[in-house]
Write an enzyme that holds these catalytic residues in place. Structure first.
Site, short mmCIF file in Angstrom:
data_model
loop_
_atom_site.label_atom_id
_atom_site.label_comp_id
_atom_site.label_asym_id
_atom_site.label_seq_id
_atom_site.Cartn_x
_atom_site.Cartn_y
_atom_site.Cartn_z
N SER A 41 0.50 6.19 -2.22
CA SER A 41 0.85 4.88 -1.69
C SER A 41 2.20 4.42 -2.26
O SER A 41 2.39 4.43 -3.47
CB SER A 41 -0.24 3.90 -2.07
OG SER A 41 0.08 2.66 -1.56
N GLY A 42 3.10 4.06 -1.39
CA GLY A 42 4.41 3.57 -1.84
C GLY A 42 5.45 4.68 -1.96
O GLY A 42 6.56 4.45 -2.41
N THR A 87 5.39 5.57 5.43
CA THR A 87 5.56 4.71 6.60
C THR A 87 7.04 4.59 6.96
O THR A 87 7.42 4.63 8.13
CB THR A 87 4.96 3.32 6.31
OG1 THR A 87 3.62 3.51 5.89
CG2 THR A 87 5.00 2.45 7.53
N ASN A 141 2.41 -0.97 -3.54
CA ASN A 141 3.39 -1.03 -2.46
C ASN A 141 3.30 -2.41 -1.81
O ASN A 141 2.21 -2.87 -1.48
CB ASN A 141 3.05 0.08 -1.45
CG ASN A 141 4.04 0.15 -0.31
OD1 ASN A 141 4.92 -0.71 -0.19
ND2 ASN A 141 3.89 1.16 0.53
N SER A 160 1.89 -1.86 1.97
CA SER A 160 1.01 -0.70 1.97
C SER A 160 0.19 -0.65 3.26
O SER A 160 -0.39 -1.65 3.67
CB SER A 160 0.09 -0.78 0.76
OG SER A 160 -0.75 0.32 0.74
N SER A 161 0.17 0.53 3.87
CA SER A 161 -0.63 0.67 5.09
C SER A 161 -2.09 0.75 4.66
O SER A 161 -2.45 1.59 3.85
CB SER A 161 -0.28 1.95 5.82
OG SER A 161 1.10 2.16 5.80
N GLY A 197 -1.97 7.30 1.37
CA GLY A 197 -1.86 8.34 0.34
C GLY A 197 -2.93 8.21 -0.71
O GLY A 197 -3.66 7.22 -0.77
N GLU A 226 -4.90 7.42 -3.83
CA GLU A 226 -4.83 6.13 -4.53
C GLU A 226 -5.73 6.13 -5.76
O GLU A 226 -6.88 6.58 -5.70
CB GLU A 226 -5.35 5.02 -3.60
CG GLU A 226 -4.26 4.24 -2.97
CD GLU A 226 -4.80 3.15 -2.06
OE1 GLU A 226 -3.98 2.53 -1.39
OE2 GLU A 226 -6.03 2.93 -2.01
#
Ligand SMILES: Nc1ncnc2c1ncn2[C@@H]1O[C@H](COP(=O)(O)OP(=O)(O)O)[C@@H](O)[C@H]1O
Ligand SMILES: [Mg+2]
Length: 1061
Positions: free
Chosen positions: A142-143, A147, A192, A195-196, A424, A426
């Site tokens: 993540s981050g 994306t 993030n 973050s998605s 991603g 996590e």
């Protein structure tokens, strides 16, 4: 202009031609590019652009060092063969411009610095040329920038692909679907700010011309727990804050909302409603605009916002317990808004929030809820409403993206490019069911990645006919199995626990887990752990040793989240909603369906299997994203964090697989093209098969047999150092080639210039010759005309003046007058005069007179007083026209005497006494008999002519006795003085010769007053010699003067002819 060189983040050196507009020009055609990356010699400074070129490929430290070097230079992209590794720079590097897109279009993957666009273009070209579906898998924690990469890829395709013939709006929709999905599906987390919170797989359909014609999105497991709860420092989904910040007053009023997020319980759990990196207000505008682009009507937007607002109101519903400890709604106002916004019956909703409907033996029973149950029911409703709306939203976007040409043949011939941007790996402080699902998903994708890379590697070796050497790698199938295996896997056990009748809790689930998978090497709980590890594990936790690291999950909420229960009466209430979106989300068929719905974990597992299938059916490309630090800061390279990611992304494994046999491989064509200049046989062109060319080339370069292998279409080089040596040689060679090319170019350039000059010179010459020729022709023509006119005039010269002869007559006149100037008589004696044309006769006469008068006048003026003596006139009177040598005497001045007194003997002077000498001249006397010449002096006194010999007077002739003087008409200078015979003293006539005969005779005649007695004779002169004896002188003209005694006794004088008479 100074040379400027710039190192741009894509890794190329650019010579900037224009210092003020570096970017534009540098990337345009004007800039001179030196691709630093492909110039592998620059490897020391920026590391290698492809990890396979790392000498020490098994060393993690070397791997990280290469990443670090490049990251320091803002080179965020590096390859591992075809896989792109990207490090999040956390800053705008200006490397995604239109120029960058152009730069990467249609170029060979390895000839340009690594870039996301290189992957994008390669994928696109494979899609078009091979017509195979493609998938770009973007992974990372993540981050890490997944994306962002997806957005850049979409942007690349939207901007560089040709527009479809119809429905050009698809491109806009593809791009605009993003902000909407992000608003509803993304949130700020600790990792993030954007973050998605859902997985996304997007298909872009291209028609046979390569134009994007449609799209489709699959979403995976939205983290809906976030709607009702956020960890500290995190936020709810962006849309809530955007609506409150950016929504117009009117809208908020209608929705019954206040601008302040602090007023909403669902928004303040993380205590972080405001984030500096996020501008909710401007994001709101973007989202509003995007909604219209993806076909939302105003009504639909209104319905959608009503639902968003209803979630906020739901969060603020409070309950109080009555006497029976049953929950009662205390916030009537909220309930009122909810009723309106969700278009449901108020009383039904109130009842549904505080009661639970149970169907027992065909009868419906309402059982009141306690406080806790009511809050649970409320939150469940909020989550359900939000997550179902999200699903509806994806469906709505898909309808908008769907190719409108479903029926046309082009639809069937579309190819698909998939973009996978999934959450991603996590790890948080507290990891729950969601993290479990997310990490499981990452395990699955990692497995797929390893399988596919290994497979493709093996396939390549096979295709190239090169023996495969087995590679050791970590296969994470064991972990996937631990999670997903039927009956024994964690998901199966969880489902079992959820469905089991009786008191199933999260803890019983944990126990069951411990029972079933206790021997699994990747599974640990407090109970199963050894002494040391036990400390780090709580009693309600289990730990999975993921490929990417250990994660400890708290079992709390697993059962609930997996069950995802929504009480029946809440469902019913929602099914009765008049809000069109809600009625689509909650379908009545759901109520009558007796079958228990699949649990969340199982649904997720199935969807993942489906996803893996989708991905397997496509040609994969990989982007592996790495996050450089946890602080979201640019320029910070946190080695521990990165090492961790490198490890769990399996990058070293990936590298090992890639390097298993050979570090480097290229198509023969590409290899030959790059290095052909290193071998005289292959340079500049190789006529045969590229493979043979490469064979010749490597032999020339001295590759040892163990260093390389020749495949069917590619050469495989085992060690990077072999390649580097070749690269170094190329660099040296390039220098000399560049010099040669420069020289050739200069030669060519100057020759062109010379040819231009020559052409110009010839042009000027021919023009000038033309001009000269024309002038000459004009002159000739004029001359011919003139001649013709003259001839015609000549023929008609006697005719009266008419046009035909006018020119001729004028010409004759003018030429006569012009010539006259040159032919004028030279002196007064000259009688010549050119003959005038008839018309000028009169004028000619007048001119002649004028001329003569003028000459005479001039002559008279110029003569000196001496010249004006009478003697000359007398001489003229006597001799003019009679004696040949007279004209010669005219210009000579008569002088008073030819002999001075000092030349005359004093005795003679004495003898003369008082008689003065008027004139004296030396003469020659010829004897009367023998004609001997003797030198004498002739003196004139007032009375006589005296002939003197030296000092003696030989003969004195008084003027009275001088009877005449004879001369010839010829040019001689003899003369005879005739003397009277009566005087006996006289000896006879005297024959003399004077060099100044005209002067001598004129003076003598004047002195003796005998002007009329001078006889000018022709032929001969007779003279008296002595008494009774005469002599004769014969004159004849001849060539020169000759005075001799002739045989007949005469004196023969030959006088030269002078043409003066
Ligand atoms: N290539 C990039 N260039 C600049 N900034 C980036 C890039 N990739 C990511 N970022 C920054 O990092 C943040 C997180 O990236 P994101 O793509 O949302 O991560 P992920 O989707 O992997 O969780 C972005 O909001 C952006 O600020
Ligand atoms: Mg993301």
């Amino acid at each position: 202009m100074a040379l400027q060189v710039e190192l741009v983040p894509t890794g190329e050196i650019i010579r900037v031609v224009h210092p003020h507009r570096p970017c534009k020009l540098a990337l345009g055609s004007d800039g001179v590019r030196v691709t630093m990356e492909s110039a592998l010699t620059a490897r020391d400074r920026v590391g290698v652009q492809d990890f396979v070129l790392l000498e020490n490929f098994t060393s993690e430290a070397a791997f990280i060092e290469n990443l670090r070097r490049r990251f320091r230079e803002n080179l965020i992209y590096t390859y591992i063969g075809p896989v792109l590794v990207s490090v999040n720079p956390y800053r705008d590097l200006q490397i995604y411009s239109r120029q960058h897109m152009e730069r990467y279009r249609g170029v060979s993957f390895y000839e340009v610095p690594p870039h996301l666009f290189a992957v994008a273009d390669t994928v696109y070209r494979a899609l078009r040329t091979e017509r195979r579906d493609q998938a770009v898998m973007i992974s990372g924690e993540s981050g890490a920038g997944k994306t962002e990469a997806t957005k850049r890829l979409l942007q690349f395709y939207a901007e560089t692909c040709p527009a479809p013939e119809r429905g050009g709006a698809v491109r806009d929709r593809l791009l605009q679907s993003n902000p909407v999905l992000e608003a509803f599906g993304n949130a700020k987390t600790l990792r993030n700010d954007n973050s998605s919170r859902f997985g996304k797989y997007m298909d872009v359909q291209f028609d046979f011309k390569g134009a994007p014609v449609g799209g489709h999105i699959l979403s995976y497991l939205l983290e809906k727990s976030r709607v009702v709860h956020q960890n500290h420092g995190e936020r709810n989904f962006h849309i809530f804050y955007q609506l409150l910040e950016g929504g117009e007053e009117e809208t908020l009023r209608r929705l019954g909302l206040e601008r302040n997020p602090q007023s909403y319980l669902y928004l303040v759990k993380g205590q972080c409603a405001k984030v500096s990196s996020i501008n909710d207000k401007s994001d709101w505008k973007v989202v509003r605009k995007a909604l219209t682009v993806i076909d939302f009507t105003e009504d639909e937007v209104e319905d959608l916002l009503s639902i968003v607002a209803s979630v906020l109101h739901l969060g603020n519903i409070h309950f109080a317990a009555n006497e029976e400890s049953n929950a009662q709604v205390t916030t009537e106002n909220q309930l009122k808004y909810l009723t309106r916004l969700l278009s449901v019956e108020g009383s039904t909703l109130r009842e549904a929030l505080t009661h639970r409907k149970i169907i027992a033996k065909g009868e419906e029973l309402l059982s009141p809820l306690n406080l806790e149950q009511a809050a649970y029911a409320r939150d469940a409703l909020a989550k359900a409403v939000y997550s179902r709306t999200f699903t509806w939203l994806v469906g709505k976007i898909n309808r908008s993206l769907a190719s409108k040409d479903v029926e046309s043949p082009s639809w069937r011939s579309t190819t698909v490019l998939g973009l996978l941007d999934i959450y991603g790996f996590e790890v948080f402080q507290h990891n729950s069911f969601e993290q479990f699902c997310i990490n499981y998903c990452n395990e699955k994708l990692q497995q797929l990645f390893i399988e596919l890379t290994l497979k493709s590697e093996q396939e390549e070796y096979e295709a190239e006919g090169i023996a495969w050497e087995p590679v050791q790698y970590f296969n994470n199938k064991i972990i996937c199995d631990l999670v997903e295996e039927k009956f024994k896997g964690i998901i199966s056990i969880l489902d079992e626990e959820c469905l089991r009748p009786g008191e199933a809790t999260d803890l019983t689930f944990l126990e069951k887990l411990e029972d079933t998978v206790k021997h699994h090497p990747h599974f640990l709980t407090h109970k199963l752990a050894d002494q040391r590890t036990r400390k780090s594990l709580g009693r309600g936790e289990f730990r999975l040793l993921h490929y990417a690291g250990e994660v400890t999950y708290s079992v709390t909420g697993f059962l609930d989240k997996n069950n995802d229960l929504l009480f029946r009466n809440l469902k019913e209430t929602m099914c009765s909603s008049k809000n069109p979106i809600m009625s689509q989300c909650f379908d009545r068929s759901e109520l009558s369906d007796k079958k228990r719905p699949e649990t969340v974990a199982t649904q997720f597992k199935m969807s993942l299997l489906q996803l893996v299938e989708i991905l397997q059916s496509k040609e994969p490309a990989y982007v592996r994203c790495i996050k450089p630090n946890d602080a979201k800061q640019p320029g910070r390279f946190d080695e521990v964090l990165i090492r961790h990611q490198v490890k769990y992304l399996g990058l070293l494994e990936n590298l090992r697989v890639r390097r298993a046999g050979f570090a480097y491989r290229r198509k023969y064509e590409a290899f030959l093209q790059r290095y052909k200049s290193l071998c005289p046989e292959t340079w500049p062109t190789w006529a045969g098969r590229p493979q043979d060319g490469v064979a010749v080339l490597v032999r020339h370069l001295g590759y040892k047999p163990e260093e390389y292998k020749m495949g069917r279409t590619k050469i495989f080089i085992r060690f990077p150092k072999t390649l580097f040596a070749t690269e170094d040689a190329l660099e040296v060679r390039r220098q000399s080639l560049a010099t040669k090319i420069q020289a050739a170019w200069r030669g060519f350039h100057w020759r062109q210039k010379f040819l231009r000059v020559k052409r110009s010179a010839i042009c000027i010459q021919s023009w000038w010759r033309g001009t000269l020729g024309r002038r000459k022709a004009a002159k000739r023509k004029w001359a011919a005309q003139t001649i013709r006119r003259l001839i015609r005039g000549f023929v008609l010269r006697h005719a009266p003046r008419c046009p035909e002869n006018a020119f001729f007559l004028d010409h004759v006149r003018t030429s006569f007058l012009l010539n006259l100037r040159r032919q004028l008589p030279q002196n007064v004696l000259d009688t010549s005069w050119p003959t005038p044309p008839p018309a000028l006769r009169e004028a000619s006469e007048l001119l002649r007179e004028l001329c003569i008068k003028n000459m005479v006048w001039k002559y008279c003026r110029s003569i000196s007083p001496e010249w004006k003596q009478q003697q000359k006139a007398v001489a003229s009177e006597i001799f003019k026209g009679k004696k040949d040598n007279y004209p010669q005497s005219v210009p000579r001045l008569f002088i008073s005497t030819r002999l001075g007194t000092d030349e005359i003997s004093p005795r003679v002077l004495q003898a003369l006494g008082s008689e003065p000498i008027q004139y004296a001249v030396p003469v020659v006397k010829y004897d009367r008999k023998g004609y001997k010449p003797r030198s004498r002096q002739l003196l004139l006194t007032p009375n006589a002519v005296v002939i003197v010999e030296d000092a003696k007077v030989k003969q004195r002739i008084d003027y009275a006795n001088l009877t005449g003087i004879s001369v010839s008409s010829l040019s001689d200078s003899l003369f005879v003085l005739h003397v009277q015979r009566a005087d006996n003293k006289q000896k006879g006539d005297v024959v003399l010769q004077s060099d100044h005969v005209i002067e001598t005779l004129t003076k003598t005649a004047l002195s003796a007053n005998r002007v009329n007695s001078i006889n000018i004779n022709q032929g001969s002169i007779t003279f008296a010699g002595g008494p009774g004896r005469d002599g004769t002188i014969d004159f004849t003209p001849g060539s020169e003067l000759l005075i001799t005694k002739a045989k007949n006794g005469h004196l023969a004088v030959v006088a030269p002819r002078l043409n003066s008479r």
